[in-house]
Design a protein around this motif. Structure first.
Motif, PDB file in Angstrom:
ATOM      1  N   ILE A   1     -44.038  71.768  13.207  1.00 47.14           N
ATOM      2  CA  ILE A   1     -43.120  72.146  14.331  1.00 47.14           C
ATOM      3  C   ILE A   1     -42.171  73.378  13.634  1.00 47.14           C
ATOM      4  O   ILE A   1     -42.164  73.601  12.393  1.00 47.14           O
ATOM      5  CB  ILE A   1     -42.132  71.077  14.705  1.00 47.14           C
ATOM      6  CG1 ILE A   1     -41.385  70.640  13.274  1.00 47.14           C
ATOM      7  CG2 ILE A   1     -42.993  70.032  15.294  1.00 47.14           C
ATOM      8  CD1 ILE A   1     -40.281  69.788  13.904  1.00 47.14           C
ATOM      9  N   LYS A   2     -41.733  74.236  14.637  1.00 47.69           N
ATOM     10  CA  LYS A   2     -40.814  75.633  14.330  1.00 47.69           C
ATOM     11  C   LYS A   2     -39.499  74.912  14.033  1.00 47.69           C
ATOM     12  O   LYS A   2     -38.831  73.947  14.853  1.00 47.69           O
ATOM     13  CB  LYS A   2     -40.949  76.290  15.378  1.00 47.69           C
ATOM     14  CG  LYS A   2     -42.328  76.870  15.667  1.00 47.69           C
ATOM     15  CD  LYS A   2     -43.091  77.381  14.280  1.00 47.69           C
ATOM     16  CE  LYS A   2     -44.564  77.778  14.706  1.00 47.69           C
ATOM     17  NZ  LYS A   2     -45.204  78.250  13.251  1.00 47.69           N
TER      18      LYS A   2
ATOM     19  N   PHE B   1     -37.178  66.791  17.310  1.00 42.48           N
ATOM     20  CA  PHE B   1     -38.048  66.349  16.646  1.00 42.48           C
ATOM     21  C   PHE B   1     -37.288  65.104  15.685  1.00 42.48           C
ATOM     22  O   PHE B   1     -37.956  64.001  15.717  1.00 42.48           O
ATOM     23  CB  PHE B   1     -39.019  66.993  15.611  1.00 42.48           C
ATOM     24  CG  PHE B   1     -40.018  66.311  14.687  1.00 42.48           C
ATOM     25  CD1 PHE B   1     -41.104  65.842  15.491  1.00 42.48           C
ATOM     26  CD2 PHE B   1     -39.688  66.092  13.456  1.00 42.48           C
ATOM     27  CE1 PHE B   1     -42.252  65.280  14.830  1.00 42.48           C
ATOM     28  CE2 PHE B   1     -40.761  65.147  12.893  1.00 42.48           C
ATOM     29  CZ  PHE B   1     -41.862  64.890  13.666  1.00 42.48           C
ATOM     30  N   ILE B   2     -36.225  65.434  15.140  1.00 45.98           N
ATOM     31  CA  ILE B   2     -35.402  64.540  14.532  1.00 45.98           C
ATOM     32  C   ILE B   2     -35.002  63.369  15.641  1.00 45.98           C
ATOM     33  O   ILE B   2     -34.997  62.124  15.244  1.00 45.98           O
ATOM     34  CB  ILE B   2     -34.136  65.047  13.825  1.00 45.98           C
ATOM     35  CG1 ILE B   2     -34.626  65.969  12.679  1.00 45.98           C
ATOM     36  CG2 ILE B   2     -33.084  64.099  13.332  1.00 45.98           C
ATOM     37  CD1 ILE B   2     -33.511  66.984  12.201  1.00 45.98           C
ATOM     38  N   GLY B   3     -34.421  63.643  16.682  1.00 44.38           N
ATOM     39  CA  GLY B   3     -34.157  62.822  17.800  1.00 44.38           C
ATOM     40  C   GLY B   3     -35.493  61.787  18.096  1.00 44.38           C
ATOM     41  O   GLY B   3     -35.242  60.592  18.204  1.00 44.38           O
TER      42      GLY B   3
ATOM     43  N   PHE C   1     -35.799  55.968   5.820  1.00 40.48           N
ATOM     44  CA  PHE C   1     -36.198  57.029   6.916  1.00 40.48           C
ATOM     45  C   PHE C   1     -34.964  57.477   7.881  1.00 40.48           C
ATOM     46  O   PHE C   1     -34.742  58.592   8.303  1.00 40.48           O
ATOM     47  CB  PHE C   1     -37.281  56.228   7.660  1.00 40.48           C
ATOM     48  CG  PHE C   1     -37.961  56.696   8.953  1.00 40.48           C
ATOM     49  CD1 PHE C   1     -38.866  57.643   8.827  1.00 40.48           C
ATOM     50  CD2 PHE C   1     -37.392  56.673  10.326  1.00 40.48           C
ATOM     51  CE1 PHE C   1     -39.688  58.329   9.864  1.00 40.48           C
ATOM     52  CE2 PHE C   1     -38.089  57.136  11.302  1.00 40.48           C
ATOM     53  CZ  PHE C   1     -39.169  58.113  11.078  1.00 40.48           C
ATOM     54  N   SER C   2     -34.548  56.235   8.294  1.00 39.46           N
ATOM     55  CA  SER C   2     -33.254  56.634   9.330  1.00 39.46           C
ATOM     56  C   SER C   2     -32.010  57.044   8.572  1.00 39.46           C
ATOM     57  O   SER C   2     -31.690  58.050   9.089  1.00 39.46           O
ATOM     58  CB  SER C   2     -32.769  55.355   9.918  1.00 39.46           C
ATOM     59  OG  SER C   2     -32.320  54.244   9.063  1.00 39.46           O
ATOM     60  N   SER C   3     -31.646  56.964   7.428  1.00 37.91           N
ATOM     61  CA  SER C   3     -30.514  57.596   6.899  1.00 37.91           C
ATOM     62  C   SER C   3     -30.833  58.905   6.597  1.00 37.91           C
ATOM     63  O   SER C   3     -29.984  59.724   6.519  1.00 37.91           O
ATOM     64  CB  SER C   3     -30.398  56.714   5.222  1.00 37.91           C
ATOM     65  OG  SER C   3     -30.083  55.452   5.586  1.00 37.91           O
ATOM     66  N   TYR C   4     -32.145  59.203   6.003  1.00 44.24           N
ATOM     67  CA  TYR C   4     -32.380  60.676   5.979  1.00 44.24           C
ATOM     68  C   TYR C   4     -32.243  61.443   7.198  1.00 44.24           C
ATOM     69  O   TYR C   4     -31.529  62.519   7.239  1.00 44.24           O
ATOM     70  CB  TYR C   4     -33.880  61.043   5.432  1.00 44.24           C
ATOM     71  CG  TYR C   4     -34.460  62.450   5.342  1.00 44.24           C
ATOM     72  CD1 TYR C   4     -33.624  63.173   4.670  1.00 44.24           C
ATOM     73  CD2 TYR C   4     -35.498  62.887   6.197  1.00 44.24           C
ATOM     74  CE1 TYR C   4     -33.992  64.628   4.368  1.00 44.24           C
ATOM     75  CE2 TYR C   4     -35.899  64.198   6.376  1.00 44.24           C
ATOM     76  CZ  TYR C   4     -35.269  65.058   5.335  1.00 44.24           C
ATOM     77  OH  TYR C   4     -35.453  66.327   5.354  1.00 44.24           O
TER      78      TYR C   4
ATOM     79  N   GLU D   1     -29.489  70.206  10.939  1.00 48.59           N
ATOM     80  CA  GLU D   1     -30.923  70.217  11.220  1.00 48.59           C
ATOM     81  C   GLU D   1     -31.865  71.083  10.825  1.00 48.59           C
ATOM     82  O   GLU D   1     -32.974  70.951  10.601  1.00 48.59           O
ATOM     83  CB  GLU D   1     -31.080  69.862  12.941  1.00 48.59           C
ATOM     84  CG  GLU D   1     -30.564  68.661  13.655  1.00 48.59           C
ATOM     85  CD  GLU D   1     -29.111  68.960  13.850  1.00 48.59           C
ATOM     86  OE1 GLU D   1     -28.436  68.008  14.204  1.00 48.59           O
ATOM     87  OE2 GLU D   1     -28.653  70.047  13.434  1.00 48.59           O
ATOM     88  N   SER D   2     -31.276  72.235  10.381  1.00 49.04           N
ATOM     89  CA  SER D   2     -32.181  73.276   9.933  1.00 49.04           C
ATOM     90  C   SER D   2     -32.601  73.095   8.556  1.00 49.04           C
ATOM     91  O   SER D   2     -33.771  73.708   8.123  1.00 49.04           O
ATOM     92  CB  SER D   2     -31.260  74.681   9.906  1.00 49.04           C
ATOM     93  OG  SER D   2     -30.266  74.630   9.220  1.00 49.04           O
TER      94      SER D   2
END
Length: 265
Positions: free
Chosen positions: A63-64, A71-73, A124-127, A135-136
């Motif tokens: 992904i860009k 994507f994080i969401g 996973f969730s903490s990261y 987010e960048s």
């Protein structure tokens, strides 16, 4: 004889393999055995979660930056769906089974298996949650390493739990397994976060899997399914481009697939 290399676009059936349902494995298409039906539809739930996980693993590296936030969401929706599924099992479905047969602790093995991958899920969730506002800096390779750390234990659990359910058949009619499983299904749908985990789950159900053996699962009226995938999906519409299936349960090409190479003759 010569070898040629072909390139194929990945889909959400790997790298963590989907599980063959007990009914399909036995070549059974009827619903006569309540224990076989329960284990098989539980397997459909597990495959939906695996499909969702694979869609994260495969697409993350491709992904860009403009898509990082969505994507994080999307990835956090998977975590929510899995967490809510296991919480409902531990707090309600398993205790109800144990109470019905009068054997407290009967399904403690499945609960212990949940613990075997909790640390990885927390990481996973903490990261991902820690990326809020930055987010960048998302690193897909780091996320996939976290997934690799817990996925083997998760896969083992998703398969072994089916055998635990099948083993309950020894209780016969003493255990109203169909009623309890139907109740769990309703509870799962109504308790999942409406605009996150719920559309995530339904947008990763493949009704064509195993020759459409479960095309009528879950047993919801068509309008309800449509509301979940078309109306409840609106608040986070940017997430669902990463889903493996469309709003009607049909597989669709991944938004950001990877490429795999296979040798042919």
């Amino acid at each position: 004889m010569s070898n040629s290399t072909s390139t194929q676009r990945q889909w959400a059936d790997g790298p963590y393999l989907l599980i063959e349902t007990p009914k399909h494995k036995q070549g059974i298409t009827t619903n006569d055995d309540p224990y076989l039906e329960t284990a098989s539809t539980m397997c459909v739930v597990h495959n939906t979660l695996l499909r969702g996980l694979n869609s994260i693993y495969v697409q993350g590296p491709n992904i860009k930056p403009a898509d990082y936030k969505n994507f994080i969401g999307y990835s956090l929706c998977w975590h929510s769906a899995l967490h809510e599924h296991h919480t409902s099992e531990e707090e309600q479905f398993f205790p109800e089974i144990e109470e019905a047969v009068g054997e407290k602790g009967l399904l403690d093995g499945s609960v212990e298996e949940h613990k075997s991958f909790h640390e990885g899920l927390d990481e996973f969730s903490s990261y991902l949650e820690g990326l809020a506002g930055k987010e960048s800096t998302f690193d897909a390779s780091h996320l996939n390493k976290i997934i690799d750390s817990f996925a083997p234990a998760l896969n083992h659990h998703l398969e072994s739990e089916l055998q635990s359910l099948l083993a309950l058949s020894k209780y016969g009619e003493k255990l109203p397994i169909t009623r309890l499983w139907d109740r769990e299904g309703v509870r799962s749908v109504t308790s999942m976060t409406r605009f996150n985990a719920l559309p995530f789950f339904f947008l990763n159900i493949d009704v064509t899997h195993e020759d459409s053996l479960y095309k009528n699962w879950p047993p919801l009226p068509g309008p309800v399914w449509w509301i979940i995938t078309h109306v409840m999906a609106i608040p986070h519409r940017g997430y669902w481009k990463f889903a493996s299936c469309d709003g009607y349960g049909r597989p669709k090409p991944l938004y950001a697939p990877g490429l795999t190479q296979s040798l042919g003759q």
